[in-house]
Scaffold this motif. Structure first.
Motif, PDB file in Angstrom:
ATOM      1  N   ILE A  14      -5.633   3.804  -8.391  1.00 30.97           N
ATOM      2  CA  ILE A  14      -4.875   2.704  -7.796  1.00 30.97           C
ATOM      3  C   ILE A  14      -5.662   1.397  -7.854  1.00 30.97           C
ATOM      4  CG2 ILE A  14      -3.909   1.827  -5.626  1.00 30.97           C
ATOM      5  CD1 ILE A  14      -3.133   4.660  -4.931  1.00 30.97           C
TER       6      ILE A  14
ATOM      7  N   VAL B  75       3.557   2.791  -6.735  1.00 28.92           N
ATOM      8  CA  VAL B  75       2.970   3.806  -5.863  1.00 28.92           C
ATOM      9  C   VAL B  75       3.433   3.545  -4.439  1.00 28.92           C
ATOM     10  CG1 VAL B  75       0.844   4.834  -4.982  1.00 28.92           C
ATOM     11  CG2 VAL B  75       0.943   4.014  -7.346  1.00 28.92           C
TER      12      VAL B  75
ATOM     13  N   SER C   2       1.397  10.426  -1.050  1.00 30.56           N
ATOM     14  CA  SER C   2       1.530   9.392  -2.070  1.00 30.56           C
ATOM     15  C   SER C   2       2.604   9.795  -3.062  1.00 30.56           C
ATOM     16  CB  SER C   2       0.198   9.153  -2.792  1.00 30.56           C
ATOM     17  OG  SER C   2      -0.263  10.339  -3.409  1.00 30.56           O
TER      18      SER C   2
ATOM     19  N   ILE D  56       3.881   8.687  -6.729  1.00 34.24           N
ATOM     20  CA  ILE D  56       3.332   7.912  -7.837  1.00 34.24           C
ATOM     21  C   ILE D  56       4.232   7.991  -9.064  1.00 34.24           C
ATOM     22  CG2 ILE D  56       1.313   7.622  -9.339  1.00 34.24           C
ATOM     23  CD1 ILE D  56      -0.348   8.904  -7.097  1.00 34.24           C
TER      24      ILE D  56
END
Length: 217
Positions: A90, A127, A141, A143
């Motif tokens: 990230i 994200v 998360s 993504i």
């Protein structure tokens, strides 16, 4: 008309440039940055309708600034990117964040943000992070990538003080005819007919992590 378009573009650019990275995300990054290295043993179970694989053992290792690595004697696992909970990917390229507000999960109030890369070199498209701001860590998360499909990571922690999870569940949704995982091992069987009959390939990897060895900066 052109003058208004130019003014709109300038205003939009100024807004993006003025956008600050979420402070709570930076606090989590600071905690992760305190980890120089870590390793752990992983007990791994696969839940994919057309793959029959016994429970496997693996080792994970991480060095600050690099992706997590998986190693095992009898299988190879892809995509490795989808199992990396270090957040390293990230922060590799510039991005902006958008606060999506709070959300209740299992009695906890989580802060939800979108992370949007601003550099075309990033493989990440979007994200979404669900953060426990009190414990200063990410618990989920979602993504979306340009090349490796989309995946969701759910993370559980043994204690409130832990920054590293003891359980991670990775869910994948891959385009038609693309197998999210490729396991090489004599005791793993793939039902090709069942695989072809399913339009959307979905599955989960369930990882129990133990025996952490952590080196701090």
């Amino acid at each position: 008309m052109i003058r208004y378009i130019v003014l709109f573009l300038v205003a939009s650019t100024q807004l993006v440039n003025a956008q600050k990275v979420d402070a709570d995300l930076l606090r989590i990054k600071q905690r992760m940055d305190s980890l120089k290295q870590f390793s752990a043993t992983v007990t791994l179970n696969l839940d994919v309708p057309f793959i029959n694989m016994p429970t496997k053992k693996a080792q994970i290792s991480y060095t600050k600034g690099s992706r997590m690595k998986f190693a095992s004697k009898d299988f190879v696992m892809l995509p490795k990117r989808g199992l990396d909970f270090s957040l390293n990917g990230i922060f590799k390229y510039p991005f902006i964040t958008v606060d999506r507000g709070p959300e209740k999960r299992n009695g906890r109030t989580l802060k939800v943000i979108n992370v949007i890369p601003t550099d075309g070199k990033s493989d990440l498209v979007l994200v979404t992070l669900y953060m426990d701001t009190k414990a200063v860590r990410v618990v989920q998360s979602e993504i979306n990538t340009r090349k490796d499909g989309s995946y969701t990571l759910l993370m559980q922690y043994a204690t409130l003080a832990n920054i590293l999870p003891n359980y991670v569940e990775a869910s994948f949704a891959i385009e038609k005819l693309k197998i999210p995982l490729n396991f090489m091992g004599k005791d793993t069987k793939i039902d090709r007919k069942k695989m072809c009959a399913i339009d959307t390939k979905t599955g989960k990897i369930k990882m129990q992590l133990n025996n952490y060895k952590v080196s701090m900066i």
